[in-house]
Design a protein around this motif. Structure first.
Motif, short mmCIF file in Angstrom:
data_model
loop_
_atom_site.label_atom_id
_atom_site.label_comp_id
_atom_site.label_asym_id
_atom_site.label_seq_id
_atom_site.Cartn_x
_atom_site.Cartn_y
_atom_site.Cartn_z
N THR B 92 23.09 -71.78 -3.00
CA THR B 92 23.79 -70.51 -3.49
C THR B 92 24.02 -69.53 -3.02
N ALA B 93 23.38 -69.01 -1.99
CA ALA B 93 23.68 -68.50 -1.12
C ALA B 93 25.46 -68.66 -0.70
N ARG B 94 25.84 -69.40 -0.38
CA ARG B 94 27.19 -69.61 -0.22
C ARG B 94 27.90 -69.20 -1.64
N PHE B 95 27.80 -69.95 -2.75
CA PHE B 95 28.05 -69.58 -3.71
C PHE B 95 28.09 -68.12 -3.82
N VAL B 96 27.00 -67.35 -3.73
CA VAL B 96 27.15 -66.52 -3.93
C VAL B 96 28.05 -65.18 -3.50
N VAL B 97 27.62 -65.73 -2.07
CA VAL B 97 28.83 -64.52 -1.40
C VAL B 97 30.15 -64.96 -1.33
N SER B 98 30.44 -66.84 -1.68
CA SER B 98 31.92 -66.59 -1.16
C SER B 98 32.85 -65.98 -2.78
#
Lengths: 317, 314
Positions: B92-98
């Protein structure tokens, strides 16, 4: 009233800058439109054309996708089909060409109707309750108004799946699972946050002096609200309603978890339009096109209020 | 002044009329606000309290007859030490940040270009805005069509541009590409959203500031970094806040595009939550997870709003 343009007006970009900017923006717009245009085109392809390699840009249009969207078909032997009287509709003819006969209507129309009923009813309710609450917050000193407004907004921050767990249990106990009433109430509750925040912004912009004058003329507070404020707020109410409508129309998470047959809306239905051997893409594309058209129309109508809507009234231009 | 109001007044029974007229402003305020609050209490707050209660129990929704036993804080400690949950958090964090990084750059760039006010910019802005109004679920579904390994339009174009065979590109099935497949669709859909908010930010900058800068002979680059970016920053942050919250709870688009796969490479927290709650029916456990998610969104949003207010005050 335009500001006088003097020789010093340096803010206006040069023609070259405008030309470059225009080209880039148009290029972006065209590229992002390709997926939508492709879906629209796929709706008019035959199943074979839709998955051909290389992808076909030019093809002979066919209404098979729309036929398959609205009907269910059953496979029959050639003898059986030959014995039938001549086909009565174009869809019938296409089906027989594939050794099938039209067996009856598909579920698309009932699902689409459910979407319409649920979206419009929940929009009406959330705008109705929202107008009242927004007027209350806009015109009166409500104790803890900021806290209440923040509470209203925070209900929107919860992940839908997290909300769906207790709602699922609650609806099961109340017998609201897979009912239109249940979905209407749920969408109303989700949309109230948006409708209160947007409408409060619109009402804050209506001068209080109008009502004060009306009340001096002998109107009661309620009459002033009904006869003076509401007519002034029509545009805001319409914009808010369209936003609520689009949300309820597009919603998927609650719909897929809480409805199965009776009250199912279109978004959970579209992915399950199956043909022989996987998804029937022309039919899916046809269903998608028909489902998206209302939203396209509304987007164009809303364009001046979009910004306000997507920021919950935080940015008003 | 004989009008409807007087007729209505005459028709209303004296008692009711006196009652309505007698309603104080305070009574009207509460009368107007209460229905909305009541509905929210019934459909949002009561379920939330129920969720909190269930999170301390071993309740399973598919065995509603079974005895409900308290398990204390077990679910919470289990979740916070479960590597699968942390994997979901990372996805989720990678999805949100990218997505936020790409959407902010693209969105701001587009807004800056549109603000050059070329001919027809209003029309093209409306066209650009279309994807964000569509149903994420339906969008996720039709992107699986564009991502089809051989016949998909997207894979065909990418294969053509990169000079590789389109049948070798598996956007959804490939371990390396699957995380990008959800990012691409999100960027396609939500860049217009960031663009629209940034555009409002750019238009809020009064032109006399640029005129003054021009008089002072500030270079265009310098004007961009000392005027444009700082003054649009509160708007950019607002867009980031909204996108952050929305993408943290993202479910529908990913559910229909990859459904968390391959493996659990694109399994964002909402997908994990759905699996636990509605496939494994671990209601107590998933309730605890839901509470943790809600507290995280709420906490992060609060911190962020404080930062936003600081920027606004500058």
């Amino acid at each position: 009233m335009r500001a006088p343009t003097s020789a010093l007006s340096v803010v206006e970009p040069s023609d070259l800058a405008k030309w470059i900017a225009g080209t880039l923006v148009v290029a972006y717009a065209v590229i992002t439109m390709i997926p939508l245009l492709w879906i629209f085109a796929t709706g008019f392809k035959t199943p074979d054309d839709s998955i051909s390699y290389p992808p076909k840009i030019f093809f002979t249009p066919s209404i098979e996708g729309y036929c398959n969207l609205f009907t269910t078909r059953s496979r029959q032997t050639a003898d059986y089909i030959n014995a039938l009287p001549s086909p009565t509709s174009a869809c019938d003819r296409i089906a027989r060409g594939r050794n099938m006969v039209v067996a009856g209507p598909s579920n698309y129309v009932p699902r689409f109707t459910n979407s319409l009923i649920i979206a419009f009813s929940s929009t009406f309710l959330s705008v109705f309750l929202g107008v009242l609450a927004a007027y209350g917050f806009s015109r009166f000193k409500v104790p803890m108004a900021d806290d209440l407004l923040f509470f209203i907004l925070s209900t929107r921050m919860m992940p839908p799946i997290a909300v769906a767990i207790p709602i699922y249990l609650m609806y099961r106990n109340l017998g609201l699972t897979d009912t239109k009433l249940g979905m209407i109430l749920l969408y109303t509750a989700v949309n109230i946050s948006l409708s209160v925040w947007l409408l409060k912004g619109f009402m804050d912009e209506i001068p209080r002096e109008y009502e004060d004058a009306a009340m001096v003329d002998g109107y009661t507070r309620l009459q002033a609200f009904w006869k003076v404020v509401l007519p002034q707020a029509t545009t805001g109410i319409a914009a808010t309603a369209i936003f609520c409508l689009i949300f309820a129309w597009n919603e998927y998470a609650f719909a897929v978890l809480l409805t199965s047959s009776v009250a199912q809306t279109t978004p959970p239905f579209i992915p399950f339009i199956i043909g022989e051997g996987g998804q029937d893409w022309p039919a899916v594309a046809a269903g998608t096109t028909l489902f998206l058209i209302p939203v396209l129309v509304f987007t164009v109508l809303l364009r001046k209020h979009l910004l306000r809507g997507i920021t919950f009234g935080a940015v008003r231009k | 002044m004989t009008n409807v109001i007087e007729q209505a007044a005459a028709a209303t029974p004296a008692k009711t009329a006196a009652y309505i007229r007698g309603l104080s402003d305070r009574a009207i305020a509460w009368l107007f606000i209460t229905p909305a609050i009541l509905l929210l209490l019934a459909i949002n707050i009561f379920p939330l309290i129920w969720t909190i209660y269930l999170s301390f129990t071993n309740y399973k929704a598919n065995r509603s007859g079974a005895l409900i036993q308290s398990v204390g804080l077990d679910h919470y400690t289990d979740i916070l030490t479960d590597p699968d949950i942390w994997n979901g958090m990372q996805v989720t964090a990678r999805f949100v940040v990218s997505t936020i990084a790409i959407e902010t750059l693209l969105g701001f760039g587009l807004a800056y270009l549109i603000d050059r006010k070329f001919r027809g910019h209003a029309f093209w802005t409306t066209i650009i805005l279309i994807p964000m109004m569509l149903s994420p679920a339906v969008v996720g579904n039709f992107w699986t069509f564009l991502y089809q390994p051989q016949s998909g339009l997207f894979t065909y174009i990418i294969g053509f541009l990169a000079g590789v065979s389109p049948s070798s590109i598996q956007m959804i099935g490939d371990v390396k590409l699957a995380p990008w497949s959800i990012v691409i669709v999100d960027v396609w859909m939500w860049t217009p959203y960031v663009m629209l908010i940034c555009l409002a930010g750019l238009r809020s900058i009064p032109s006399y500031i640029y005129e003054a800068a021009e008089v002072d002979r500030a270079s265009p680059l310098r004007q961009f970094f000392t005027i444009t970016v700082p003054m649009a920053l509160p708007f950019i942050m607002l867009a980031v806040l909204f996108r952050g919250i929305e993408n943290f709870k993202m479910f529908d688009m990913i559910n229909l595009l990859t459904n968390g796969g391959p493996g659990s490479l694109t399994e964002v927290v909402s997908i994990t939550l759905k699996r636990e709650a509605f496939e494994k029916w671990r209601t107590g456990y998933s309730s605890a997870f839901a509470v943790i998610l809600f507290v995280s969104v709420f906490g992060l949003a609060n911190i962020y709003v404080k930062a936003l207010n600081k920027v606004k005050q500058r």
